[in-house]
Design an enzyme around this catalytic site. Structure first.
Site, short mmCIF file in Angstrom:
data_model
loop_
_atom_site.label_atom_id
_atom_site.label_comp_id
_atom_site.label_asym_id
_atom_site.label_seq_id
_atom_site.Cartn_x
_atom_site.Cartn_y
_atom_site.Cartn_z
N ASP A 388 0.85 -1.19 0.00
CA ASP A 388 0.00 0.00 0.00
C ASP A 388 0.89 1.24 0.00
OD1 ASP A 388 -2.38 -1.38 0.06
OD2 ASP A 388 -2.43 -1.48 2.25
N GLU A 479 -9.45 11.70 6.39
CA GLU A 479 -10.55 12.46 6.98
C GLU A 479 -10.05 13.37 8.10
OE1 GLU A 479 -13.67 9.75 8.08
OE2 GLU A 479 -14.48 9.79 6.05
N LYS A 574 -17.99 12.89 -0.69
CA LYS A 574 -16.56 13.14 -0.94
C LYS A 574 -15.93 11.82 -1.37
CE LYS A 574 -13.95 12.16 3.25
NZ LYS A 574 -14.83 11.15 3.78
N ARG A 622 -2.86 13.88 -2.74
CA ARG A 622 -4.05 13.04 -2.86
C ARG A 622 -5.23 13.96 -3.09
NH1 ARG A 622 -6.07 8.36 1.27
NH2 ARG A 622 -4.80 7.13 -0.14
N GLY A 683 -5.05 3.30 -3.63
CA GLY A 683 -6.35 3.81 -4.02
C GLY A 683 -6.29 5.22 -4.56
N ARG A 734 -5.97 3.54 -8.03
CA ARG A 734 -7.39 3.26 -7.80
C ARG A 734 -7.60 1.75 -7.62
NH1 ARG A 734 -8.24 8.05 -6.05
NH2 ARG A 734 -8.84 9.67 -7.55
N LYS A 740 -6.05 -6.84 -6.36
CA LYS A 740 -4.96 -7.48 -5.63
C LYS A 740 -4.99 -8.99 -5.85
CE LYS A 740 -4.48 -4.03 -1.95
NZ LYS A 740 -4.39 -3.79 -0.50
N ASN A 762 -12.05 -6.27 2.88
CA ASN A 762 -12.04 -6.79 1.52
C ASN A 762 -10.66 -7.26 1.07
OD1 ASN A 762 -14.74 -6.19 1.33
ND2 ASN A 762 -14.43 -4.22 0.33
#
Length: 1092
Positions: A388, A479, A574, A622, A683, A734, A740, A762
Site C-alpha cells: 500500500d 478524513e 466526498k 491526494r 487507491g 485506484r 490485488k 475486503n
C-alpha cells in the site's frame, strides 16, 4: 477552620481531567449485574453506574486499576502451549525410541553401568529438549498474541489502540467494519452498524444495531433481540459504532457459553472428528503426536526426514548384525544401536524450533509480528513486494495543502494552507492563491463554506485536545486532514453538528441498595455532564444517514437535517475526484458571488475540473472531490445509496499532502539490490501514485507505459494479455481488493513469490491467497490480521524489507545447521560401518568408537554448534543476492553434495586416526574382546579410540566455524544481470570472512558458536582422562603423542573444507539458470530526489 468545611455545589472540570489517579467509585461496582440489564438502562445512567465519562472514557490509571482487579479480557481454558504435549513430543522422537531400545537391551543383559549411562542420557536429552522447546513455544505463543485482535478505546479523551485482552469494564470502545468486537458493549452511537452474531446465535444474517433503550419489562429479552448490545467475538460487517464495555472475559455471553462447555472441544471440532473412522482418528492422533501433522511445512519435512533416517538406522543395524554373522551378543547389539544413533540428527527439530523462536523475537523487535511460522520459510524467497502507499510507503501524517473551489475558469479560486509541525493542530494561515491574502474565518463566502462543509460533515474523524494539551485524532488519516483544515476555518464538524445523544431523564434503579440523591447544592458536578445535557438542536446539522466509504465506489455520502432549513436535508459526498464528478450533474459558475446559482456540468467543464485534479495530483497530492445537494426531508427515510449518490453540485477539490517516509527510498533501493521488485497498489489517483512512486524510485521517469496502470485498465486485461506484458505493473492506481487477487494470480503464473499488504476487510482474500500476507497493525481490521501471515505494528514499508532480510537470514542459517548435522551423521556412519572391518584375534569386529562415545558426540558436541549457526548474523551482502527458489526448499543439490563430500572426509580422517595408532605404533594389535573389557591387551585399541574420538569432535567443532562463511546453498531461479553470479558471492575462507579484517574478530561476532566449538574441543579431555569413566564406560584411555595425530587430522579436514570451497564454485555452475534482466529492476541513477 474553613479548610475543613464542606464546599457546596462543587464543580470539577471532568472525571478524567487529571494526569493523576483521582478515582470516583462507580455507583454500581457489581459489573456483572449491570451487564444483565444494560439493554434496559439509558446510556447516561450506565455511564454513572460504571463511572465513565461519555467524552473522555476512563482515565489510564483507572483502566489499569480495573485491569488489576477484574483481570485480563481472556477466556479461560485457552492455554496456547501444553507442557504435556511438548514432553510427549520429546519422548516420541526417533532418537528417544532408539535409546529406549538400547536401555532395554542393556538392562536385559544385566549391563547396569551402560544401562545407567543410557538412562542418564535419555533423562538429560529429554529434560534439556523439553525446557528448550517449551521456552521456544512459549516465546512464539506470546509473540503471536501481539497480533491478536486489538480494540480502539477512548481513555483520557484520547483514542488509543490496545490489545483486546486489556479492555476493562467501563471502557469506551469504538468499532468499525472488519473489527472483532472485543467485549460485550452497550452501544451509545451507531452509524449503519451491522454485526454478524452467527457465532453466538446461529443467525447467518448480520443484525442491524441501534441505541434505543428497552423497557424494564423486557429485561429477559433474548440476547439476539437486544439490538442496543453487541457481544464479544462477533464481527462487524458494516458501519461503525461506539459502546461502553459491560462485560469482559468470562462475564461476556461467549464466556458464559465457554464456561458451560469447559473442558470439552467445540461442537464443530467434535462433529468433524466423529465423522472419521475410528482407525483413522487413532492414526491421525499418532501422526500429530509424532509431529507429522502439525507444525510448519519445514518442521513436518524434517520430522519425516527423522523417521526416514530411523528406517535407514534399522538397515544399518541389520548390516552390523550381518557382519557379526548374526551372532548378536550384547556388544554387537549396542554397537548396532550406536550406528543407528549416529545417522539420526536428534537435535534437528529442537535447533529449528529454537532458531525460529529467536527469529520471531527479533522480528517482533523490528515491528513485525509473525502469526504463522510458514511465513518465516517463505520470506527469504519473496521476489515481489506489493505494498500500500498511504501510511506504509508514506508517513500517513496527512495535511490539506490545497483547496480549489470549482467554478468557471475566470471565477475559480485556489487556496493554500500552511502546515504546522503538529499536523493535527487546527491552527495556521490559509491564503488565497490569486493575491496571497489571508483568508479570515469570519469573512468566508457561502460558496466556499459549502465546499468546506462537505469536507467537514462528510467525515467521521474527530480531533480534540487531550488532558495534557496535545492534539489527538480518531479516524482515517485522510478524513483527519480534512477535519483539521475545516477546523482552521472554524467549520469543523464539532462546531456544525453533535453526535452526543439527547439527555434523558435520569431515573435511579436499585443496585446495591436504594440510591439516595443528595440535595442539589451538595452535589458534585462534572463539566462533561453539561456536555451531555446539550441538545442536538443546539447545532445546525443533525446526522440522519451515512453511506460509509466503499473501496469499490471510492466515495462516501452523508445526509444531515438542517435546522436553518427544516424542510430540506443536506446530502454531502466526498471521494475520488473522478467518482464524485461521475455523481455530479451541476456546478456553481460563480460560487463566491452567487452561491445559489448553478449550471449544468458539461463535458467541457467536467474535463476542466479533471485537468485541475491532474495538476494537483502531479504535485504528489491526494485529490479529494467534494460535492453537495439538498433533498426534501420526506425523501430521507429508506433512501438507497444509489438514489442518494446522484445529481450533486460539484463544489471543489482538496489536495492532501502525505510525504514519503524518510526510510522508504533506502528500503526500495535495498529491494532492488536484493532482486526484489516493489509494486505500489494504492487507491490514489494515477498521477498522485506516479509522483510518489518516482519519488521513492519504484519507477523511473522513463518507465514504460505498462509500468503504471489504473485498476480499471488492469482488470480489463485478460489473463493472457496480462501474461503477455513484459513485467507486471509496478504501480496500480485506484486499486480495488479484486485487483490485488488478480495480481497474485498473475504473479503465480509467472513463478513469482509475492508478498501482499492490506488492511481492510475486503483485502482478506488477497492476504490469505498471497504466499506472504502482511496486515497493517495500526490501521488494519481484525479480519485482515486474521487472514495474514505477518502483522506490521508500525505500518512501515521498511519493516517489510527488514522482515524479508530476516527471512533470508533464517533460511540461510537453517541450511547451515542442517548441513552441519547431516554431515556429522554421514561422517559417523562411514566411521562406524567401515570400522566393522577391524577384526580382533577372535574374528570379532573392533569398534573404532564405543556406543557411549557415539552418544557423547551426538548429544553434547554436535548440537551446540548447530544452534550457534542458527544464531549467525546476516552477512553484509545478504540483501545483494537474488531470492532463493521456494521450489527447492532447504534440501537443494548443493546441500546434498556438500553433505556427502565433507562427511566422507570427516569420517575418513577419523578412520585414519584409528589406523595410524593401531597399525603405526601398535603393529596392528587389536587385542581380544576390547569392545566390553578393560584388560591390558586392549591398551592400543583404547588409545586409538581416544584419538578417533578427539579427532571427530575437533572436526565437528571446526566444521561449525567453517560454515560461518556466506555459503550459497541454494541457487536462484532467475539471477539478476547486474548481480555477480551467486557462486562468486560465496565460500569465503574461514580466515578471510571479511576482507581486510582479522578473522578472529568475525569469530567473536557469534559468541554462542565460537564458545560451543571451543567448549566441545575442551570437553574431549573428560572421557579420555577421568579414571574409570574412560575405561569402564567409553572403553578408551589417556593419550599423549597421539594428540599430534588429532591436530594433524583436524588440519587435514580443515584444509579440505577450504579446498572444497574452491572446487564447488565451477561444479555448481551447471545448476545456474540463464541470466535474465527484467526492466523492473534496471539500474537507475543514484541521484537523490528532492521529494514531492
Amino acid at each position: 477552620m474553613g479548610i475543613f468545611n464542606r464546599r457546596s455545589d462543587l464543580r470539577l472540570n471532568s472525571r478524567t481531567d487529571t494526569t493523576l489517579s483521582v478515582t470516583v467509585p462507580p455507583k454500581n461496582p457489581d459489573f456483572a449485574s449491570v451487564a444483565s440489564s444494560a439493554h434496559t438502562i439509558t446510556a447516561e445512567q450506565l455511564f454513572e453506574d460504571l463511572n465513565t465519562s461519555q467524552n473522555d472514557g476512563l482515565s489510564r490509571n483507572e483502566a489499569a486499576r480495573r485491569l488489576e482487579i477484574y483481570g485480563e479480557n481472556l477466556l479461560q481454558g485457552k492455554d496456547g502451549v501444553s507442557a504435556w504435549r511438548v514432553l510427549f513430543g520429546q519422548l516420541s522422537n526417533a532418537l528417544t525410541m532408539v535409546l529406549l531400545a538400547a536401555l532395554a537391551l542393556s538392562f536385559g543383559v544385566q549391563d547396569f553401568i551402560e544401562g545407567a549411562v543410557i538412562a542418564a542420557v535419555i533423562v538429560l536429552n529429554t529434560t534439556v529438549g523439553f525446557f528448550q522447546e517449551y521456552r521456544a513455544e512459549k516465546t512464539m505463543d506470546s509473540l503471536r498474541q501481539l497480533s491478536s485482535p486489538t480494540a480502539f478505546v477512548i481513555r483520557n479523551g484520547e483514542g488509543v489502540p490496545v490489545p483486546a485482552k486489556n479492555v476493562v469494564p467501563g471502557d469506551l470502545v469504538q468499532i468499525k467494519a472488519g473489527d472483532v468486537v472485543p467485549a460485550d458493549l452497550r452501544l451509545i452511537s451507531v452509524s449503519n452498524l451491522e454485526i454478524s452474531e452467527q457465532l453466538l446465535t446461529g443467525e447467518s444474517v448480520p443484525v442491524a444495531k441501534n441505541i434505543d433503550t428497552f423497557g424494564s419489562d423486557e429485561l429477559d429479552l433474548p440476547i439476539g433481540d437486544r439490538l442496543n448490545l453487541c457481544y464479544a467475538s462477533t464481527v462487524v460487517t458494516k458501519g461503525r459504532g461506539t459502546g461502553v464495555t459491560i462485560g469482559t472475559a468470562m462475564n461476556t455471553q461467549i464466556g458464559r457459553i465457554a464456561d458451560a462447555i469447559n473442558g470439552k472441544k467445540s461442537a464443530s471440532g467434535d462433529e468433524e472428528e466423529q465423522r472419521l473412522p475410528f482407525r483413522k482418528r487413532i492414526s491421525e492422533k499418532i501422526l500429530v503426536a509424532l509431529g507429522l501433522r502439525s507444525g510448519t511445512p519445514l518442521q513436518i519435512k524434517l520430522a519425516r526426514l527423522a523417521f526416514l533416517l530411523l528406517g535407514c538406522a534399522i538397515i544399518l543395524a541389520i548390516i552390523v548384525f550381518s557382519v557379526a554373522k548374526w551372532k548378536v551378543n550384547n556388544e554387537v547389539a549396542l554397537y548396532a544401536i550406536a550406528v543407528a544413533i549416529a545417522i539420526i540428527p536428534e537435535s534437528l527439530i529442537a535447533v529449528l524450533t529454537l532458531t525460529m523462536a529467536v527469529g520471531t523475537r527479533r522480528m517482533a523487535q523490528e515491528n513485525v509480528v509473525v502469526r504463522k511460522l510458514d511465513a518465516l520459510e517463505n520470506l527469504g524467497g519473496v521476489t515481489d513486494i506489493c505494498s500500500d502507499k498511504t501510511g506504509t510507503l508514506t508517513l500517513g501524517k496527512m495535511s490539506v495543502r490545497k483547496l480549489w473551489l470549482a467554478a468557471d475558469p475566470q471565477n475559480a479560486a485556489g487556496f493554500t494552507a500552511e502546515t504546522n509541525q503538529d499536523a493535527l493542530q487546527p491552527s495556521g494561515i490559509v491564503r488565497r492563491d490569486s493575491d496571497d491574502s489571508i483568508l479570515e474565518p469570519s469573512s468566508i463566502s457561502e460558496g466556499l463554506a459549502q465546499a468546506i462543509r462537505a469536507a467537514s460533515l462528510c467525515n467521521v474523524a474527530t480531533i480534540r485536545k487531550n488532558l495534557k494539551g496535545e492534539w489527538k485524532s480518531t479516524g482515517d488519516p485522510t478524513e483527519v486532514a480534512l477535519q483539521v483544515f475545516a477546523s482552521k476555518l472554524k467549520l469543523g464538524r464539532s462546531s456544525l453538528t453533535s453526535d452526543a445523544p439527547e439527555e434523558e431523564e435520569r431515573t435511579g434503579r436499585p443496585a446495591l441498595g436504594k440510591i439516595i440523591d443528595p440535595p442539589e447544592k451538595d452535589r458534585v458536578h462534572f463539566q462533561d455532564e453539561k456536555v451531555m445535557e446539550k441538545k442536538a438542536e443546539t447545532k445546525r446539522f443533525l446526522l440522519k444517514a451515512e453511506f460509509p466509504f466503499s473501496s469499490d465506489l471510492k466515495r462516501m455520502t452523508t445526509i444531515y437535517l438542517d435546522n436553518e432549513n427544516k424542510s430540506e436535508a443536506l446530502v454531502l459526498i466526498k471521494g475520488a475526484a473522478e467518482r464524485v464528478l461521475a455523481a455530479a450533474t451541476h456546478y456553481a459558475p460563480a460560487p463566491e458571488e452567487s452561491p445559489d446559482a448553478i449550471a449544468p456540468l458539461t463535458d467541457e467543464i467536467r474535463n476542466t475540473f479533471l485537468v485541475k485534479g491532474e495538476e494537483l495530483a502531479s504535485q504528489g497530492l491526494r485529490v479529494i472531490g467534494l460535492a453537495s445537494r439538498t433533498i426534501p426531508n420526506t425523501n430521507i427515510e429508506g433512501i438507497s445509496r444509489e438514489d442518494a449518490e446522484k445529481d450533486f453540485i460539484f463544489r471543489g477539490l482538496a489536495g492532501i499532502f502525505d510525504p514519503p517516509r524518510p526510510e522508504t527510498l533506502g528500503a526500495v533501493r535495498s529491494c532492488k539490490q536484493a532482486g526484489i521488485v516493489v509494486h505500489m497498489l494504492t487507491g490514489d489517483h494515477v498521477t498522485t501514485a506516479r509522483a510518489i512512486a518516482e519519488a521513492v524510485e519504484i519507477i523511473s521517469p522513463n518507465a514504460p507505459a505498462s509500468a503504471v496502470m489504473t485498476a480499471t485498465e488492469f482488470d480489463k486485461l485478460t489473463d493472457q494479455e496480462i501474461d503477455a506484458l513484459p513485467e507486471l505493473p509496478l504501480v496500480i492506481a485506484r486499486c480495488a481488493p479484486e485487483t490485488k487477487v488478480r495480481m497474485i494470480h498473475a504473479g503465480k503464473r509467472r513463478g513469482k513469490h509475492l508478498s501482499m499488504s492490506g488492511d481492510g476487510v475486503n483485502d482478506s482474500p488477497a492476504l490469505k491467497l498471497a504466499p506472504v500476507g502482511i496486515a497493517m497493525g495500526m490501521a488494519g481490521s481484525d479480519v485482515a490480521k486474521d487472514a495474514s501471515d505477518l502483522v506490521l505494528t508500525d505500518d512501515n514499508f521498511n519493516s517489510i524489507v527488514v522482515a524479508v532480510s530476516e527471512g533470508r537470514r533464517l533460511f540461510t542459517n537453517i541450511q547451515r545447521f542442517i548441513l552441519h548435522l547431516l554431515t556429522i551423521n554421514v561422517g559417523e556412519v562411514i566411521l562406524l560401518i567401515i570400522g566393522l572391518c577391524f577384526l580382533d584375534e577372535l574374528g570379532a569386529s573392533v569398534f573404532p568408537l564405543s556406543p557411549i562415545g557415539v552418544l557423547w558426540v551426538n548429544m553434547l558436541t554436535s548440537s551446540p554448534p548447530a544452534f550457534g549457526l542458527g544464531l549467525e548474523k546476516a552477512s553484509p551482502d545478504l540483501m545483494k543476492k537474488p531470492p532463493h527458489s521456494i521450489k527447492d526448499g532447504v534440501f537443494t543439490w548443493p546441500v546434498i553434495i556438500d553433505c556427502v563430500a565433507t562427511g566422507i572426509v570427516m569420517g575418513g580422517v577419523c578412520l585414519m586416526s584409528f589406523v595410524i595408532v593401531v597399525y603405526g605404533s601398535g603393529n596392528g594389535d587389536l587385542g581380544r574382546d576390547c569392545n566390553h573389557s578393560a584388560s591390558d591387551i586392549c591398551q592400543t585399541v583404547f588409545r586409538a579410540r581416544s584419538t578417533t574420538f578427539a579427532t571427530l569432535i575437533f572436526a565437528i567443532s571446526l566444521y561449525g566455524l567453517e560454515l560461518k562463511s556466506c555459503m550459497s546453498l541454494t541457487l536462484a531461479e532467475k539471477p539478476i544481470a547486474h548481480f555477480i553470479l551467486p557462486i562468486s558471492l560465496v565460500d569465503r575462507s574461514l580466515f578471510s570472512l571479511t576482507p581486510g579484517q582479522f578473522f578472529v574478530k568475525d569469530l567473536l561476532a557469534n559468541p554462542v558458536l565460537l564458545w560451543s566449538a571451543v567448549g566441545g574441543m575442551v570437553s574431549v579431555v573428560l572421557p579420555i582422562y577421568i579414571p574409570s569413566f574412560n575405561t569402564r564406560i567409553f572403553y578408551q584411555s589417556g593419550i599423549s603423542w597421539e594428540w599430534g595425530i588429532v591436530v594433524g587430522m583436524s588440519l587435514v579436514f580443515l584444509v579440505w573444507c577450504e579446498i572444497w570451497k574452491l572446487i564447488r564454485r565451477p561444479l555448481y555452475k551447471r545448476w545456474t539458470p540463464t541470466i535474465i534482466q527484467p526492466f523492473a529492476i534496471d539500474e537507475r541513477s543514484e541521484k537523490p530526489h528532492n521529494g514531492v
